[in-house]
Structures are given as structure tokens and as C-alpha cells.
Design a protein around this motif. Structure first.
Motif, PDB file in Angstrom:
ATOM      1  N   SER A  64       0.859  -1.179   0.000  1.00  0.00           N
ATOM      2  CA  SER A  64       0.000   0.000   0.000  1.00  0.00           C
ATOM      3  C   SER A  64       0.897   1.231   0.000  1.00  0.00           C
ATOM      4  O   SER A  64       1.784   1.352   0.858  1.00  0.00           O
ATOM      5  N   GLU A  82      -1.729  -0.987  -3.909  1.00  0.00           N
ATOM      6  CA  GLU A  82      -2.851  -0.134  -3.523  1.00  0.00           C
ATOM      7  C   GLU A  82      -2.299   1.277  -3.301  1.00  0.00           C
ATOM      8  O   GLU A  82      -1.415   1.480  -2.472  1.00  0.00           O
ATOM      9  N   ILE A  96      -3.045   5.106  -2.164  1.00  0.00           N
ATOM     10  CA  ILE A  96      -3.986   5.915  -1.381  1.00  0.00           C
ATOM     11  C   ILE A  96      -3.455   7.338  -1.275  1.00  0.00           C
ATOM     12  O   ILE A  96      -2.371   7.558  -0.728  1.00  0.00           O
ATOM     13  N   ARG A 104      -8.998  15.692  -5.781  1.00  0.00           N
ATOM     14  CA  ARG A 104      -9.918  14.554  -5.858  1.00  0.00           C
ATOM     15  C   ARG A 104     -10.187  14.151  -7.306  1.00  0.00           C
ATOM     16  O   ARG A 104     -10.272  12.962  -7.622  1.00  0.00           O
ATOM     17  N   CYS A 153      -7.170  12.267  -8.705  1.00  0.00           N
ATOM     18  CA  CYS A 153      -7.119  10.892  -8.189  1.00  0.00           C
ATOM     19  C   CYS A 153      -8.146  10.012  -8.908  1.00  0.00           C
ATOM     20  O   CYS A 153      -7.851   8.857  -9.258  1.00  0.00           O
ATOM     21  N   VAL A 185      -7.034   5.993  -8.487  1.00  0.00           N
ATOM     22  CA  VAL A 185      -6.470   5.681  -7.171  1.00  0.00           C
ATOM     23  C   VAL A 185      -7.438   6.128  -6.079  1.00  0.00           C
ATOM     24  O   VAL A 185      -8.312   6.972  -6.293  1.00  0.00           O
ATOM     25  N   ILE A 186      -7.274   5.558  -4.901  1.00  0.00           N
ATOM     26  CA  ILE A 186      -8.128   5.887  -3.761  1.00  0.00           C
ATOM     27  C   ILE A 186      -7.795   7.277  -3.241  1.00  0.00           C
ATOM     28  O   ILE A 186      -6.616   7.640  -3.114  1.00  0.00           O
ATOM     29  N   CYS A 187      -8.817   8.063  -2.927  1.00  0.00           N
ATOM     30  CA  CYS A 187      -8.604   9.386  -2.341  1.00  0.00           C
ATOM     31  C   CYS A 187      -9.423   9.502  -1.065  1.00  0.00           C
ATOM     32  O   CYS A 187     -10.655   9.395  -1.094  1.00  0.00           O
ATOM     33  N   LEU A 188      -8.737   9.679   0.050  1.00  0.00           N
ATOM     34  CA  LEU A 188      -9.398   9.913   1.327  1.00  0.00           C
ATOM     35  C   LEU A 188      -9.352  11.401   1.614  1.00  0.00           C
ATOM     36  O   LEU A 188      -8.272  11.970   1.788  1.00  0.00           O
TER      37      LEU A 188
END
Length: 284
Positions: free
Chosen positions: A5, A32, A34, A45, A48, A53-56
Motif C-alpha cells: 500500500s 494499492e 492511497i 480529488r 485521483c 487511485v483511492i482518495c481519502l
């Protein structure tokens, strides 16, 4: 589940991420990725999402360390790779860090050379931090403040509660690994100039980084800081007593106060040492 990750804290780094993320996913296709959006007001955002890809996202800025902690909690990989979202770190170097982990280390840090430092002032400060950390731990510390590192997820999560929300998470995590006798290695890297403007404020964060020096000592072995300070107070009290005894033939309050300070500082260090030992005690 991905074995790796990759976590990138980012605050208004859309310009850098637009170039970085495609190269990163190409270099580590099975990883992965993030991006932890630390209250950005740009199109982070959207970038991403376009890169898959994951965006928190955080509703407001909580700090670089807070983004690292959030990403580490959300990651599914057995290995966590942390790198800056400003384009300084080369995606191809991720494989080199992971290769060192496979040799048996618990954390591998990308160590920058002098040419990769962001200015002479930052370079001198980092050199001081490295020297102090090396003296405290008894191990050569090549880059205490590098944000480019890989660690085993189970090891790193042991110390999430210790990490600050600000910029000194690299220092804290490094000293925590040393304190817990986990293997730490350094891999030489070249860091490029960041894309965009730095979020570090020289005066405010300069004072904050100065506190890192004291944090290094208290995180690893408080007595190594408090005992010398206590000894200085004792010597000052003795010197003052010698002067007043030969000059006036008596013991003054100044000497007594300094000796009392020496005892108090030593006891505080002793208590801190016990607290530190409890902090790093394994509960599993």
C-alpha cells in the motif's frame, strides 16, 4: 489484497499528482495507492479519480502526520510505503526500498544526499538531527526526517498513537523503531525539487523542528537528556558554593536551589524513563 500500500499525504498538490500518479501506478501496478487529501482546495480529488487511485478527503487540514495516520489505518497491504505527494520522490525507488525490507528489515528510509536538501538551512538542520539521533541510538542515522520510507504494516501501526499530527512523524517513527529494536535500514535516493509551493513556514516550523531535538531524546532514552542537565545544575551549585565559602565562609540559598534543581531534574528523567519503557511495551 495488495501486498503493498502506497500512501501519499497531499494538500493542494494536484499539479504534482497529475504527473506522479500515472508513473507510480505504472511502476507498481499491483499496489494499492492511497492519496490522503488533507483539506485541499484544488482539484486533487478529480486527479485521483482520473488516475483510478483511492482518495481519502478531510473536510479541513489536519496536518501531514494526521494524513499519514489516516492512510495507515485505511491501507490493506502488508507493507506500507510513504512518499510525498509533491513530486520529490521517484516512483522507481519504491522497488529498492521494498527489496531492502525483503532482506529482513522492518523499516527502510530513503536517505537524501546533500544536493537533495531543500536549501542550506534545511540541510544543516537535518545534519544536526541525524548526528543527534546517531548519538542517542548508537546507530548511524542517515536521514531522520525523510518522508519517503517503507515499513511493515503491523510494526508501523504499533506506534500510530505516538505520531504527531504535524510534520515530525518521520522522526517519531524512526526513533520508535529503534527503541523497540526493530531493524532500520537506509537506502540512498535522489530527491527532486518539489512541484509548487512548500507548506512549511520557516519561522513557525523552525521552532517546531527545534523541539524535535528534545523529542529525539525523550522518545529514545530520557535519562540521556535529563542526567547531563542534572549534572550541570549540580556543578553550578558546587561552583557557587566554593565561591561563597571562600569569599564569605557560608552556604548560600543559590547553591541549595541549584542542588535541589539537580535532584528534581534527575527524578523527572527517571520517571520519564519508566513511562517510556511502558509506552514501548508489547501488549500482544
Amino acid at each position: 489484497m495488495s501486498r503493498i500500500s502506497i500512501i501519499l499525504p497531499a494538500k493542494n498538490e494536484a499539479a504534482a499528482l497529475r504527473d506522479l500518479l500515472p508513473r507510480l501506478t505504472a511502476a507498481q501496478p499491483g499496489a494499492e495507492v492511497i492519496v490522503v487529501d488533507d483539506g485541499s482546495t484544488d482539484d486533487t480529488r478529480d486527479v485521483c479519480a482520473a488516475c483510478g487511485v483511492i482518495c481519502l478527503s478531510s473536510p479541513y487540514s489536519m496536518g501531514n502526520g494526521a494524513a499519514i495516520k489516516r492512510g495507515a489505518r485505511a491501507a490493506n497491504g502488508e507493507i506500507l510505503v510513504f512518499m510525498d505527494g509533491d513530486g520529490q520522490h521517484e516512483p522507481a525507488d519504491v522497488a529498492r526500498l521494498i527489496a531492502r525490507l525483503d532482506q529482513g528489515f522492518d523499516m527502510v528510509v530513503g536517505a537524501r544526499d546533500w544536493e537533495s536538501q531543500a536549501g542550506v538551512g534545511r540541510g544543516l538542520a537535518n545534519t544536526l538531527y541525524n548526528w543527534l539521533a546517531s548519538r542517542m541510538t548508537g546507530h548511524a542515522v542517515a536521514d531522520l526526517t525523510s518522508g519517503f520510507r517503507a515499513a511493515r504494516a503491523e510494526r508501523f501501526r504499533e506506534f500510530i498513537h505516538l505520531l504527531p499530527n504535524g510534520f515530525s512523524y518521520p522522526t517519531t517513527s524512526t526513533m520508535a523503531f529503534f527503541r523497540s529494536a526493530y531493524g532500520v535500514a537506509y537506502e540512498p535516493i535522489k530527491a527532486a525539487q518539489r512541484v509548487g509551493k512548500s507548506h512549511i513556514k520557516p519561522f513557525k516550523d523552525g521552532i517546531r523542528f527545534l523541539l524535535i531535538i528534545f523529542k529525539i531524546a525523550t522518545l529514545y532514552s530520557p535519562l540521556k537528556l535529563f542526567v547531563p542537565v542534572s549534572f550541570v545544575f549540580f556543578l553550578l551549585g558546587f561552583a557557587n558554593y566554593a565561591y561563597t565559602f571562600f569569599s564569605y565562609g557560608r552556604l548560600t540559598n543559590g547553591s541549595t536551589l541549584m542542588w535541589s534543581a539537580a535532584v528534581i531534574v534527575f527524578l523527572i528523567g527517571l520517571i520519564s524513563e519508566q513511562i517510556t519503557a511502558l509506552t514501548y511495551r508489547h501488549t500482544d
